[in-house]
Scaffold this motif. Sequence first.
Motif, short mmCIF file in Angstrom:
data_model
loop_
_atom_site.label_atom_id
_atom_site.label_comp_id
_atom_site.label_asym_id
_atom_site.label_seq_id
_atom_site.Cartn_x
_atom_site.Cartn_y
_atom_site.Cartn_z
N THR A 1 43.23 120.50 -117.10
CA THR A 1 44.63 119.67 -117.32
C THR A 1 45.97 120.86 -118.07
O THR A 1 45.07 121.04 -119.13
CB THR A 1 44.77 118.32 -117.82
N LYS A 2 47.16 121.25 -118.60
CA LYS A 2 47.67 121.41 -118.74
C LYS A 2 48.40 120.55 -119.79
O LYS A 2 49.15 119.68 -119.12
CB LYS A 2 48.41 122.49 -118.35
N VAL A 3 48.57 120.25 -120.89
CA VAL A 3 49.44 119.55 -121.53
C VAL A 3 51.49 119.74 -121.43
O VAL A 3 51.45 120.70 -121.74
CB VAL A 3 49.35 118.94 -122.91
N HIS A 4 51.74 118.79 -120.90
CA HIS A 4 53.69 119.03 -120.38
C HIS A 4 53.99 117.92 -121.32
O HIS A 4 54.07 116.74 -120.89
CB HIS A 4 53.67 119.40 -119.48
N LEU A 5 54.50 118.16 -122.40
CA LEU A 5 54.93 117.25 -123.29
C LEU A 5 56.83 116.88 -123.25
O LEU A 5 57.50 116.00 -123.51
CB LEU A 5 55.08 117.08 -124.63
N ASP A 6 57.46 117.90 -122.89
CA ASP A 6 58.73 118.08 -122.84
C ASP A 6 58.91 117.57 -121.10
O ASP A 6 58.74 117.55 -120.23
CB ASP A 6 59.15 119.48 -122.77
N GLN A 7 59.46 116.08 -121.68
CA GLN A 7 60.18 115.31 -119.98
C GLN A 7 61.38 116.02 -119.55
O GLN A 7 61.34 115.00 -118.76
CB GLN A 7 59.55 113.88 -120.44
N LEU B 1 45.70 112.96 -125.87
CA LEU B 1 45.62 113.18 -124.69
C LEU B 1 44.44 111.76 -124.42
O LEU B 1 42.51 112.22 -124.68
CB LEU B 1 44.73 114.42 -124.92
N ARG B 2 44.76 111.36 -123.27
CA ARG B 2 42.84 109.95 -123.37
C ARG B 2 42.27 110.75 -121.90
O ARG B 2 43.06 111.19 -120.90
CB ARG B 2 43.86 108.63 -122.81
N VAL C 1 48.79 111.47 -121.27
CA VAL C 1 49.43 111.54 -122.29
C VAL C 1 50.02 111.00 -122.83
O VAL C 1 50.39 110.65 -121.74
CB VAL C 1 49.73 113.03 -122.17
N PHE C 2 49.93 110.35 -123.93
CA PHE C 2 50.48 109.74 -124.76
C PHE C 2 51.13 109.88 -126.59
O PHE C 2 50.42 111.26 -127.24
CB PHE C 2 49.89 108.39 -124.38
N THR D 1 39.27 109.88 -126.54
CA THR D 1 41.11 110.33 -127.36
C THR D 1 40.84 111.83 -128.12
O THR D 1 40.08 111.40 -129.33
CB THR D 1 42.07 109.01 -127.45
N ILE D 2 41.72 112.95 -127.82
CA ILE D 2 41.95 113.80 -128.60
C ILE D 2 43.76 113.92 -128.99
O ILE D 2 44.53 113.19 -128.13
CB ILE D 2 41.14 114.84 -127.96
N ASP D 3 43.63 114.88 -130.11
CA ASP D 3 44.77 115.14 -130.73
C ASP D 3 45.56 116.60 -129.26
O ASP D 3 44.21 117.26 -129.41
CB ASP D 3 44.63 115.99 -131.60
N VAL D 4 46.81 116.30 -129.14
CA VAL D 4 46.74 117.65 -128.67
C VAL D 4 48.49 118.25 -129.24
O VAL D 4 49.40 117.58 -129.06
CB VAL D 4 46.95 117.45 -127.07
N ALA D 5 48.58 119.12 -127.70
CA ALA D 5 50.16 119.55 -127.95
C ALA D 5 51.06 120.45 -127.08
O ALA D 5 50.15 120.65 -126.12
CB ALA D 5 50.21 121.06 -129.25
N HIS D 6 52.22 120.33 -126.59
CA HIS D 6 52.65 121.16 -125.53
C HIS D 6 52.28 122.73 -125.27
O HIS D 6 52.05 123.52 -126.20
CB HIS D 6 54.16 121.09 -125.70
N GLY D 7 52.05 122.53 -123.78
CA GLY D 7 51.27 123.79 -123.43
C GLY D 7 49.69 123.65 -123.23
O GLY D 7 48.83 125.39 -122.98
N ASP D 8 48.61 123.35 -124.81
CA ASP D 8 47.51 123.31 -124.34
C ASP D 8 47.10 123.00 -123.19
O ASP D 8 47.09 122.28 -122.38
CB ASP D 8 47.21 122.30 -125.07
N ALA D 9 46.02 124.08 -123.11
CA ALA D 9 44.89 123.68 -121.85
C ALA D 9 43.72 123.28 -122.23
O ALA D 9 42.63 123.69 -122.94
CB ALA D 9 44.79 125.92 -121.58
N VAL D 10 43.30 121.60 -120.96
CA VAL D 10 42.07 121.23 -121.50
C VAL D 10 41.29 120.85 -120.52
O VAL D 10 41.90 121.24 -119.54
CB VAL D 10 42.70 119.89 -122.11
N GLU D 11 39.96 121.32 -121.19
CA GLU D 11 38.87 121.76 -120.26
C GLU D 11 38.10 120.49 -120.28
O GLU D 11 36.93 120.57 -121.97
CB GLU D 11 38.25 122.46 -119.95
#
Length: 105
Positions: free
Chosen positions: A81-87, A29-30, A19-20, A58-68
């Motif tokens: 993977t589950k996207v976690h942006l809050d560090q 998400l790469r 994630v970046f 690479t795809i666009d993602v948001a916090h909490g997205d479940a990517v398969e």
Amino acid sequence: QCFEVVIVPGSNLEGKTTVFQDALGKNKLRVDINQGTPPYSVLINHRAVAQYHDATFTIDVAHGDAVEVVSGKACEGLLKTKVHLDQKVLISQNPTKGNVELLLG
């Protein structure tokens, strides 16, 4: 008459995700596929969003997205993977009087 049949186990879908934020501040998400059969179908929150033939995309993602990511062969499994942006990591009560166990994942 005799026959010999050898069934070789199939390969699994293998890869990694990162994630970046891009130069415009958009969350991305790469996906780097190390092993698997194209095309690669991408689902975000159980909704099909794209299909790729390249092993890196690479795809666009948001916090909490479940990517398969699913390969062209169902038997290879999937990459999830589950996207976690809050560090931020917050521990309370601070200071503590004992050991603190912290699990990130």
